[in-house]
Write an enzyme that holds these catalytic residues in place. Structure first.
Site, PDB file in Angstrom:
ATOM      1  CG  HIS A  74      -1.823   1.051   1.436  1.00  6.93           C
ATOM      2  ND1 HIS A  74      -1.852   1.814   2.573  1.00  6.93           N
ATOM      3  CD2 HIS A  74      -2.810   1.515   0.646  1.00  6.93           C
ATOM      4  CE1 HIS A  74      -2.824   2.705   2.487  1.00  6.93           C
ATOM      5  NE2 HIS A  74      -3.414   2.534   1.321  1.00  6.93           N
ATOM      6  CG  HIS A 108      -3.247   9.294   0.421  1.00  9.86           C
ATOM      7  ND1 HIS A 108      -3.878  10.031   1.399  1.00  9.86           N
ATOM      8  CD2 HIS A 108      -4.032   8.222   0.195  1.00  9.86           C
ATOM      9  CE1 HIS A 108      -4.995   9.428   1.747  1.00  9.86           C
ATOM     10  NE2 HIS A 108      -5.121   8.326   1.041  1.00  9.86           N
TER      11      HIS A 108
END
Length: 290
Positions: free
Chosen positions: A40, A82
């Site tokens: 991730h 992100h």
């Protein structure tokens, strides 16, 4: 997506048409007996997230699948980060103190390239940069990795789906070989639907948990349903698996974000096809324990 929210990768198993490569053996829990493990934002427990160092770390740990997030700068460049703000993972507040709230969309690519994206994590990573998507794709290729690419906050960046698909094509990632190593996902069903329409051969994933009664609708444009691990059950995963996606394979499930052995065992017991994790080594060890 949110801190947990990055979601997951799927594999060539879901790309399956005659014109595309055969599914890799790690594609589904049902084929290999174990879920695919996806790093991730790279191996983000061990290196600063969404940096080249993070995917290098994943490669060193022996992981093929990595996940990232793409957003757009003020001058139209795609960058890998992100949050919609630069504040958490860079030193933007020091470099540009008068420009709060430091949104990615308000800075040029050249300005973002000046920022330190590693020191917040550890002094060992001082000087790491926010990579452009081109830089990121080239490092993924160099590392022989596979990529789950999330189109982040598409409502902030009209047309980002077209721009992302164009860049992937320019980088050689939409040929027959690479299509088996790439999944594009989003929390926006409209965004996933757009990507599927632009390049039907691409494997796509929807981040979230649609009601079982709507899975037929989603199966028209996505190959994977990627929910948070705490939102699902064995029954839900089984319901997803009864549907056939746009490439003729069953719909898959990759669950996020699992960072401990006990939860990995629990989620694997639901027969998910993949697990997204900040600690891929921990999840791998749990899944391979006898």
């Amino acid at each position: 997506m949110h801190v947990h929210a990055c979601a997951v990768a799927a594999t060539a198993a879901f790309v399956g048409t005659a014109a595309l490569p055969s599914p890799s053996s790690d594609a589904r829990a049902g084929e290999s007996g174990r879920a695919t493990v996806v790093a991730h934002r790279g191996a983000s427990a061990y290196a600063p997230e969404n940096t080249l160092a993070s995917i290098d770390k994943a490669a060193k740990l022996g992981f093929t699948w990595v996940e990232n997030d793409v957003q757009r700068t003020r001058d139209g460049r795609l960058v890998v980060i992100h949050d919609d703000s630069l504040a958490r993972t860079t030193n933007v507040e020091q470099v540009f103190p008068g420009r709060a709230p430091w949104k990615v969309k308000d800075f040029t690519a050249a300005e973002i390239a000046r920022l330190d994206a590693g020191s917040w994590y550890s002094p060992a990573y001082a000087g790491a940069r926010v990579p452009t998507l081109e830089q990121y794709m080239r490092r993924v290729e160099h590392n022989h990795e596979k990529l789950l690419l999330e189109i982040k906050n598409p409502e902030l960046y009209p047309g980002i789906e077209q721009e992302t698909v164009k860049l992937l094509a320019n980088e050689g990632w939409l040929d027959r070989q690479h299509l088996g190593r790439l999944i594009v996902q989003s929390f926006s069903a409209d965004s996933v639907r757009t990507v599927h329409a632009l390049k039907p051969a691409l494997t796509t994933a929807f981040l979230g948990k649609p009601p079982v009664t709507r899975l037929n609708e989603y199966a028209r444009f996505t190959d994977l349903i990627n929910p948070s691990y705490g939102s699902i059950s064995a029954d839900y995963v089984s319901a997803v698996h009864t549907h056939t996606g746009p490439h003729g394979g069953r719909l898959g499930v990759f669950a996020w974000t699992v960072d401990d052995a006990v939860t990995a065992w629990k989620v694997a017991g639901y027969r998910v096809d993949g697990i997204i994790t900040n600690k891929p080594d921990v999840v791998r060890a749990a899944l391979h324990a006898d």
